[in-house]
Design a protein around this motif. Structure first.
Motif, PDB file in Angstrom:
ATOM      1  N   GLU A 285      -2.573   4.527  -6.524  1.00 28.25           N
ATOM      2  CA  GLU A 285      -3.521   4.351  -5.413  1.00 28.25           C
ATOM      3  C   GLU A 285      -2.861   4.838  -4.114  1.00 28.25           C
ATOM      4  OE1 GLU A 285      -5.112   0.364  -5.324  1.00 28.25           O
ATOM      5  OE2 GLU A 285      -5.112   0.252  -7.513  1.00 28.25           O
ATOM      6  N   ALA A 286      -2.218   5.993  -4.218  1.00 28.06           N
ATOM      7  CA  ALA A 286      -1.386   6.503  -3.127  1.00 28.06           C
ATOM      8  C   ALA A 286      -2.159   7.410  -2.180  1.00 28.06           C
ATOM      9  CB  ALA A 286      -0.192   7.268  -3.701  1.00 28.06           C
ATOM     10  N   THR A 287      -1.807   7.321  -0.912  1.00 26.88           N
ATOM     11  CA  THR A 287      -2.388   8.174   0.126  1.00 26.88           C
ATOM     12  C   THR A 287      -1.376   9.255   0.497  1.00 26.88           C
ATOM     13  OG1 THR A 287      -3.610   6.289   0.998  1.00 26.88           O
ATOM     14  CG2 THR A 287      -3.382   8.210   2.451  1.00 26.88           C
TER      15      THR A 287
ATOM     16  N   MET B  42       3.509   3.486   9.299  1.00 33.17           N
ATOM     17  CA  MET B  42       4.070   2.707   8.196  1.00 33.17           C
ATOM     18  C   MET B  42       4.818   1.456   8.658  1.00 33.17           C
ATOM     19  SD  MET B  42       3.085   4.269   5.515  1.00 33.17           S
ATOM     20  CE  MET B  42       1.622   4.968   6.299  1.00 33.17           C
ATOM     21  N   ASP B  43       4.856   0.451   7.771  1.00 35.13           N
ATOM     22  CA  ASP B  43       5.655  -0.755   8.009  1.00 35.13           C
ATOM     23  C   ASP B  43       7.061  -0.595   7.443  1.00 35.13           C
ATOM     24  OD1 ASP B  43       3.482  -2.391   9.133  1.00 35.13           O
ATOM     25  OD2 ASP B  43       2.613  -2.193   7.128  1.00 35.13           O
ATOM     26  N   VAL B  44       7.151   0.151   6.336  1.00 36.78           N
ATOM     27  CA  VAL B  44       8.454   0.440   5.715  1.00 36.78           C
ATOM     28  C   VAL B  44       8.474   1.920   5.346  1.00 36.78           C
ATOM     29  CG1 VAL B  44      10.038  -0.104   3.824  1.00 36.78           C
ATOM     30  CG2 VAL B  44       8.503  -1.881   4.680  1.00 36.78           C
ATOM     31  N   ILE B  45       9.586   2.581   5.644  1.00 39.18           N
ATOM     32  CA  ILE B  45       9.784   3.971   5.209  1.00 39.18           C
ATOM     33  C   ILE B  45      10.942   3.970   4.220  1.00 39.18           C
ATOM     34  CG2 ILE B  45      10.531   6.301   5.897  1.00 39.18           C
ATOM     35  CD1 ILE B  45       7.904   5.899   7.093  1.00 39.18           C
TER      36      ILE B  45
ATOM     37  N   GLN C 160       0.862  -1.187   0.000  1.00 40.37           N
ATOM     38  CA  GLN C 160       0.000   0.000   0.000  1.00 40.37           C
ATOM     39  C   GLN C 160       0.897   1.235   0.000  1.00 40.37           C
ATOM     40  OE1 GLN C 160      -2.725  -0.211   3.331  1.00 40.37           O
ATOM     41  NE2 GLN C 160      -2.958  -2.417   3.063  1.00 40.37           N
ATOM     42  N   ILE C 161       0.634   2.133  -0.931  1.00 39.15           N
ATOM     43  CA  ILE C 161       1.530   3.284  -1.118  1.00 39.15           C
ATOM     44  C   ILE C 161       1.028   4.513  -0.363  1.00 39.15           C
ATOM     45  CG2 ILE C 161       2.716   4.722  -2.823  1.00 39.15           C
ATOM     46  CD1 ILE C 161       3.219   1.661  -3.082  1.00 39.15           C
ATOM     47  N   HIS C 162       1.904   5.055   0.469  1.00 34.36           N
ATOM     48  CA  HIS C 162       1.644   6.309   1.184  1.00 34.36           C
ATOM     49  C   HIS C 162       2.834   7.219   0.916  1.00 34.36           C
ATOM     50  CE1 HIS C 162      -1.607   4.612   3.845  1.00 34.36           C
ATOM     51  NE2 HIS C 162      -1.042   3.510   3.396  1.00 34.36           N
TER      52      HIS C 162
END
Length: 328
Positions: free
Chosen positions: A193-195, A207-210, A175-177
């Motif tokens: 589909e980015a937030t 986040m899980d990964v930065i 999931q893209i943020h």
């Protein structure tokens, strides 16, 4: 072409194809050894040449620019980042600066995914066991990592490289943020589909990964400082292929040692080539020697951009990749 060929000094060894082409077009002084020039050598070169072709390993500050000869009119940097060049002082002296943007986008984004996988799937630990010859065979609970699919990726800096990372991460089912100085256009956001998070603090905490993909500027120095790093989930992973100065490396090291962060994948360091020595032997930290853009294809394309910038300048026009002080 003007009658007189430009005098060009190249500060490091470049791919042979690039050096050959430069030599065909200009009066080029190539570097014999693959080591950075000393400050004295840089000053000497800048006093004599029309064009300097430096790299990230050449700090070209106001002092050096002040010693430049009247002939020096272009610093055609081999690389996209120009935080090692005092662009403002160069401008005041009438010296143009160009760079090589966009060339390393895909290569760096590939490396981001490589580091993400290496950390989350504990490749460093597996490699160490195999190299030590101590592997005792498969076991159901050995080297358990986490999958990328379904995880939230927070991209810090959604420029060319950030978007290339988003595209790849999407294919992994992430999931893209993102956090950026400016929000992307709706159609670009929709494609990923980015937030968008206006608040970096709020994004970091969830986040899980930065992935750090922003340039180093005065406003991004220690953007991930001790306070912000503390907001990250203990299960989260941090990847940096951008600039070491964006992260407070001492704070990161303390957190990793204390088990307050799951792991880190680093290709850049706060103090140049010297990563924090305490990070070196941590099993959950993957450290690389600034390899993000290191592909033959990328290095040759960088050289082609340099050639184009110098050639355009030689023909009396503005280099296509001229850097304006406010831009970086």
């Amino acid at each position: 072409m003007p009658q007189k060929r430009l005098s060009v000094v190249v500060t490091r060894r470049l791919p042979e194809a690039v050096e050959t082409r430069l030599s065909e077009l200009f009066n080029v002084t190539l570097r014999e050894s693959d080591t950075p020039m000393s400050r004295a050598e840089l000053a000497e070169a800048m006093a004599e040449c029309d064009v300097l072709v430096p790299t990230i390993t050449d700090p070209i500050d106001a002092g050096l620019i002040g010693q430049a000869g009247e002939r020096l009119k272009l610093i055609a940097n081999y690389g996209a980042g120009v935080d090692h060049i005092d662009v403002e002082t160069a401008r005041r002296r009438g010296i143009l600066v160009s760079n090589t943007p966009g060339v390393m986008t895909d290569d760096t984004a590939d490396m981001v995914m490589g580091l993400m996988l290496a950390v989350t799937r504990r490749m460093q630990e597996g490699l160490a066991v195999m190299q030590a010859g101590t592997w005792e065979g498969w076991a159901p609970n050995a080297f358990l990592g986490t999958r990328l699919g379904g995880k939230r990726l927070g991209i810090l800096g959604m420029g060319r490289i950030g978007q290339a990372v988003a595209k790849r991460a999407q294919a992994f089912g992430m999931q893209i943020h993102y956090h950026n100085r400016r929000r992307l256009r709706p159609e670009t956001e929709d494609a990923f589909e980015a937030t968008y998070w206006e608040s970096l603090d709020q994004m970091v905490a969830r986040m899980d990964v930065i992935s750090v993909n922003c340039p180093h500027t005065p406003s991004t120095f220690h953007l991930l400082n001790a306070r912000r790093l503390k907001l990250m989930k203990p299960s989260a992973v941090l990847v940096n292929t951008s600039r070491g100065e964006v992260i407070d490396e001492s704070a990161l090291t303390r957190m990793l040692k204390a088990g307050e962060l799951a792991g880190a994948g680093l290709d850049v360091y706060q103090h140049g080539i010297k990563g924090n020595p305490e990070l070196v032997n941590m099993p959950n930290v993957v450290m690389l020697p600034h390899m993000g853009s290191a592909t033959i294809e990328g290095r040759i394309e960088m050289g082609e951009k340099v050639l184009l910038n110098v050639k355009t300048f030689a023909d009396g026009h503005r280099p296509p990749d001229q850097v304006v002080p406010a831009m970086h």
